[in-house]
Write a protein that holds these residues in place. Structure first.
Motif, mmCIF file in Angstrom:
data_model
loop_
_atom_site.group_PDB
_atom_site.id
_atom_site.type_symbol
_atom_site.label_atom_id
_atom_site.label_comp_id
_atom_site.label_asym_id
_atom_site.label_seq_id
_atom_site.Cartn_x
_atom_site.Cartn_y
_atom_site.Cartn_z
ATOM 1 N N ILE A 33 -4.317 6.700 -1.744
ATOM 2 C CA ILE A 33 -3.668 5.450 -1.385
ATOM 3 C C ILE A 33 -4.029 4.401 -2.424
ATOM 4 O O ILE A 33 -5.179 4.279 -2.824
ATOM 5 N N THR A 34 -3.009 3.656 -2.875
ATOM 6 C CA THR A 34 -3.229 2.614 -3.869
ATOM 7 C C THR A 34 -2.642 1.301 -3.388
ATOM 8 O O THR A 34 -1.601 1.293 -2.727
ATOM 9 N N ASP A 35 -3.314 0.210 -3.698
ATOM 10 C CA ASP A 35 -2.766 -1.104 -3.369
ATOM 11 C C ASP A 35 -2.128 -1.743 -4.605
ATOM 12 O O ASP A 35 -1.771 -2.909 -4.597
ATOM 13 N N VAL B 258 0.873 -1.183 0.000
ATOM 14 C CA VAL B 258 0.000 0.000 0.000
ATOM 15 C C VAL B 258 0.904 1.225 0.000
ATOM 16 O O VAL B 258 1.774 1.362 0.853
#
Length: 81
Positions: A27-29, A18
């Protein structure tokens, strides 16, 4: 069991990475490395973007190509020759 055995660690399922996108601040996974910051006095760090913002950044240069562009050869170094 729905999780493949290769994704299981000693503590259970592996955590997904993350990171914060440097462009949209979300926020990016599914982080994509868009820059590598080098430091002469300590460890450097990577800069991440989300998949939607990643195409807005130029591709990372190949370090060996940078040496070749300066007229040197990638294999030449101290003590060569």
């Amino acid at each position: 069991m729905s999780t493949p055995p290769s994704a299981l660690g000693a503590q259970g399922p592996a955590r997904k990475p993350v990171r914060l996108c440097v462009r949209c601040d979300r926020i990016t996974d599914e982080p994509v490395v868009v820059s590598e910051v080098h430091s002469g006095s300590g460890p450097g760090f990577n800069v991440y973007a989300c998949p939607a913002c990643a195409p807005c950044f130029p591709p990372l240069p190949d370090v060996l190509e940078l040496f070749e562009d300066r007229g040197g050869s990638a294999g030449a170094g101290k003590g060569a020759g």
